[in-house]
Design an enzyme around this catalytic site. Sequence first.
Site, short mmCIF file in Angstrom:
data_model
loop_
_atom_site.label_atom_id
_atom_site.label_comp_id
_atom_site.label_asym_id
_atom_site.label_seq_id
_atom_site.Cartn_x
_atom_site.Cartn_y
_atom_site.Cartn_z
N GLU B 52 0.87 -1.18 0.00
CA GLU B 52 0.00 0.00 0.00
C GLU B 52 0.90 1.22 0.00
O GLU B 52 1.62 1.45 0.97
CB GLU B 52 -0.80 0.09 1.31
N ASP B 63 -6.23 8.75 10.27
CA ASP B 63 -4.89 8.36 10.69
C ASP B 63 -4.51 8.88 12.07
O ASP B 63 -4.83 10.01 12.43
CB ASP B 63 -3.85 8.84 9.66
#
Lengths: 408, 262
Positions: B52, B63
Amino acid sequence: MPYEQPDATGHFGRFGGRFMPEALIAPLDELDRAWTEAKADPVFTAELDRMLREYANVPSPLYEATRFSEAVGARILLKREDLNHTGAHKIRNVLGQALLAKRIGKPRAIAETGAGQHGVASATACAYLDLECTVYMGEVDTERQALNVARMRMLGAEVVPVTTGSRTLKDAINEALRDWVASVDHTSYLFGTAAGPHPFPSMVRDLTRGIGDEARAQVLELTGSLPDAAVACVGGGSNAIGLFTAFVDDADVQLLGVEAGGDGFDTGRHAATITAGDVGVLHGARSYLLQDQDGQTIESHSISAGLDYPGVGPEHAHLAATGRARYVPATDADAMAAFDLLCKTEGIIPAIESAHALAGAQALAKELGPDATILVNLSGRGDKDVHTAAEWFGLIDGPVVLDEGVEE
Amino acid sequence: MTRMSAIDELFEKTRAENRAVLVGYLPAGFPDVKTSIAAIEAMVSAGVDLVEVGLPYSDPVMDGPVIQAAADQALSNGIRTTDVLEVARASAATGAPTVVMTYWNPVERFGVERFAAELAAAGGAGLITPDLVPDEAAEWIAASEQHGLDRVFLVAPSSTDARLALTADASSGFIYAAAVMGVTGAREQTSSLAPTLVERVRAVTSTPVGVGLGVSNGEQAHEVATFADAVIVGSALVKALHTGGIDGVATLAAELRAGVER
């Protein structure tokens, strides 16, 4: 055909929607259902009306600003949201969302704030309704707005300085969303403006539309007809959508949103999102935003902390795209000139946010002429802006320590 | 299914080897473009099966602090979307299927069709979209079909059965199961919610399910590999790169790879 927005999935034309982590989609669906049920429940609406009346000093009066009118050359009527409890229209939104939180049974509330005004309103409502309150605020803003930090803490809220990204309002929203995704089973997010993912834009509109509904009736009673124009400042857009909604179907009433032009929208230092931004996705909705070539958010600039946001609510994007409302910038200098004029002609110190609306009305008066009636939302009072204004006008020396704002 | 993608083939292979796929995340341009490519090459050599490549974004709401800080650094170094595509190209050249993990606005700004075309041309296998749900994804679904890219959408413990079905229908390659209600970042214990979530996804689809959020060491990877088709590790690798450099990434990747054997 009457105006009916958004659609069932929260879209205002091509704007709005939900660009959010999947983890928050089901909770947003629940919130949507809860709000739809609550607003149809006469027990809930009666309680909210009572709170607004007895606690928040709503409905706010309509005021004919005679000397200001003479100075700008049109009939100016002010909707006095500055007289509400906590000093701005924000209390309408927050009381509604906090009462909904009580109804859903979530004991904790979180909020984001830029200058601190939505944070103070949230802390106020949470104290009043016995909810635990955490307010996220960019570290830069906690330093600039130390007095509002103290106010929130006095009211029992926890204030968390946000140290990521640009350490301002947009990052406070990011951090509040990060909290919410981990706490949503027991926490409500009291969103501060008519932006964000569905159902926030329409829920905040429902809660602030009293501004326009009251003003429409008040203007009719005072003048026997509708105003020629309704004017409000636009940051995220909650006071403006609250004013505009009552008039959207009145085709003869011009709707004018005034954005923060900062140093001038051609300088790059501004917060005029619709005037000078592009369509994109930020904080859960498609709308206009200030972004670079790669879609990274650009920081906004305005003398008014409450308008200093690089996005705007999706319904304003839609009203701009369809032409139903017009959005223009007022620079810091335009706004401060209007601020000064209102102080000197009416003895009212407006919030610097609201001074942008006054500047827009001043320019519109020149277009429409002396027979025009212009309704302006005076969204907040300016006590919080005294230091900023005094410095602008050279009345005092020294650094800004109390540069507070209304977050539009 | 009309064709086997590189990701489909990978899952077929690991199924035969009786192990889970190891998915490793690193942001493009952290600490700089060159090092991020070297770190990806090192983690693939050490056993990461699927890469990724993170596209650094100014407002990463999904995040935690480790990935936020890495994104901030990459952005202040001036990383551009075109650089991210170059990192994806280098990653794909290792032979590991490579997806880009990105918040939606940078793709929309680049042009959805153009992004899909350039990613496919770079050898990319698809996109993971943490803030794009299938409900809003019509343009991406069309572009990914057009360019043969996989669409990895997320599911979460809060997803209703109806949403799991809708998301599984729109996904291809694999489905990303967010193991906890929260943001990215290492956690001391693996999630107790993850096995149930994987089971619920399996009830509606045969598409493989990867589990991410909170996995940081070989032991946790092993635990997740017992019930998931893929183990996804992000923050721990970013942290390893930050503190231990390329060698740190390689060491952790090798440990994780040993973990995903069943």
